[in-house]
Design an enzyme around this catalytic site. Structure first.
Site, mmCIF file in Angstrom:
data_model
loop_
_atom_site.group_PDB
_atom_site.id
_atom_site.type_symbol
_atom_site.label_atom_id
_atom_site.label_comp_id
_atom_site.label_asym_id
_atom_site.label_seq_id
_atom_site.Cartn_x
_atom_site.Cartn_y
_atom_site.Cartn_z
ATOM 1 N N ARG A 136 40.933 45.005 41.423
ATOM 2 C CA ARG A 136 41.683 44.768 42.657
ATOM 3 C C ARG A 136 42.707 43.660 42.499
ATOM 4 N NH1 ARG A 136 38.587 43.758 47.528
ATOM 5 N NH2 ARG A 136 40.608 44.222 48.448
ATOM 6 N N ARG A 184 43.687 34.684 50.692
ATOM 7 C CA ARG A 184 44.529 34.093 49.649
ATOM 8 C C ARG A 184 46.002 34.104 50.058
ATOM 9 N NH1 ARG A 184 41.131 37.511 48.964
ATOM 10 N NH2 ARG A 184 39.217 37.235 47.766
ATOM 11 N N LYS A 226 38.833 25.816 38.332
ATOM 12 C CA LYS A 226 38.710 27.054 37.572
ATOM 13 C C LYS A 226 40.055 27.758 37.429
ATOM 14 C CE LYS A 226 38.077 31.547 36.961
ATOM 15 N NZ LYS A 226 39.060 32.603 37.289
ATOM 16 N N PRO A 243 37.814 27.933 31.418
ATOM 17 C CA PRO A 243 37.575 28.284 32.822
ATOM 18 C C PRO A 243 36.085 28.546 33.072
ATOM 19 C CG PRO A 243 39.436 29.529 31.939
ATOM 20 C CD PRO A 243 38.771 28.855 30.778
ATOM 21 N N ASP A 245 33.882 30.071 35.376
ATOM 22 C CA ASP A 245 33.662 30.974 36.501
ATOM 23 C C ASP A 245 32.175 31.298 36.583
ATOM 24 O OD1 ASP A 245 33.373 32.512 34.239
ATOM 25 O OD2 ASP A 245 34.029 34.316 35.239
#
Length: 301
Positions: A136, A184, A226, A243, A245
């Site tokens: 997505r 976002r 991140k 990063p 996550d």
DNA sequence: CTCCAGGGAGCCT
DNA sequence: AGGCTCCATGGA
């Protein structure tokens, strides 16, 4: 249309274009034919991949002996930079920490290289990545290009460029929500406005010491540690950035518990020291390997 | 129905 | 500084 090929013999170390472009590092390359990003691990080794950099359309594909390219310009130097072909992969791996999990990850995707995406597009795409599935995130970038990019004619098709900061700064939060960016949307708009106005840009980040660069990155809206690490690693070539996550947090808990320090900054430092030089390279192999279903090999005695 | 996805902002102590 | 809570969207 211009065409060319970069012989694999000219590249230090192995190259795997599919692993490089389908390992979750970049949301700015896609397949012009078929339109799908393979997450099933099936072969796409000979597929074309497309990106747009500075209003130039660039396609690449890997053959047995070369990386072929075609585009609206002489793309050879751009491709070398964008796909990390300057990195001496044998030297990177040789300097890195080695353990059974890391060895398995590296063996599985040997040739995976760290991309260098354009700064603003990388920044926007990773702001969009928050709590979102990989497929997505691609769809969001495609909609942003179509609505806010510049149309370019290439190979009889219309290709849209990655939006300029000013274009997204001029959008409203509601406009971006219509593109399914969800919460976002205001982050992207406000960050685009910061870049467009010159309040905070790549020039304020690039070249600074890694930890200061990361801290400065978080001044962008929608950018925490991140996302900052993703942009530093996948755009600006900070190969130390790791990063952290959810996948890497789990990996640290399962395989490197001594590196868990509670705070992101402290866990990051411990993990980077554990992984050694170019920790971001090893992190990216681990991320792709674990997310693709790989696991730590059973110790054989 | 619930849970989760390459997290981060805002607000509270 | 560190710990909540909320945030859109769609697929499993």
């Amino acid at each position: 249309m211009e065409r060319g090929a970069i012989p694999l013999d000219d590249v230090p170390g192995a190259v795997d274009v599919q692993a490089t472009l389908e390992s979750g590092q970049t949301y700015l390359w896609w397949r012009p034919d078929g339109d799908t990003y393979r997450t099933d691990g099936l072969s796409g080794g000979d597929a074309w991949y497309r990106t747009v950099i500075d209003d130039d359309v660039i396609d690449v594909r890997q053959t047995a002996t070369a990386i072929e390219w075609r585009g609206t310009t002489d793309a050879a130097p751009i491709v070398r930079d964008a796909l990390g072909l300057h990195d001496d992969l044998d030297a990177v791996r040789g300097a890195a920490r080695s353990d059974p999990l890391i060895t398995a990850a590296w063996d599985a995707y040997d040739g995976l290289r760290i991309v260098r995406d354009p700064f603003f597009g990388c920044l926007v795409s990773f702001i969009c990545s928050a709590q979102m599935r990989v497929e997505r995130i691609f769809e969001m970038q495609e909609r942003l290009r179509r609505e806010y990019g510049t149309p370019i004619t290439f190979d009889g098709q219309t290709v849209y460029s990655v939006p300029e900061p000013s274009a997204l700064a001029a959008a409203t939060e509601s406009d971006l929500r219509d593109l399914k960016l969800g919460y976002r949307a205001p982050y992207v708009q406000r960050t685009a406005a910061m870049v467009a106005s010159g309040e905070l840009t790549k020039r304020d980040i690039d070249g600074r010491a890694y930890e200061l660069a990361r801290e400065t990155m978080t001044d962008f809206v929608g950018v925490g540690n991140k996302v900052a690490d993703c942009v530093l690693l996948f755009s600006l070539g900070y190969l130390a950035a790791v990063p952290l996550d959810t996948w890497m947090q789990t990996a640290i808990e399962d395989h490197y518990p001594d590196c868990e320090r509670g705070r992101y900054e402290d866990t990051s430092r411990a993990f980077r020291e554990h992984l050694g030089p170019h920790a971001g390279y090893t992190q990216t192999y681990l991320f792709h390997y674990l997310r693709s279903g790989g696991s730590a090999p059973e110790p054989t005695e």
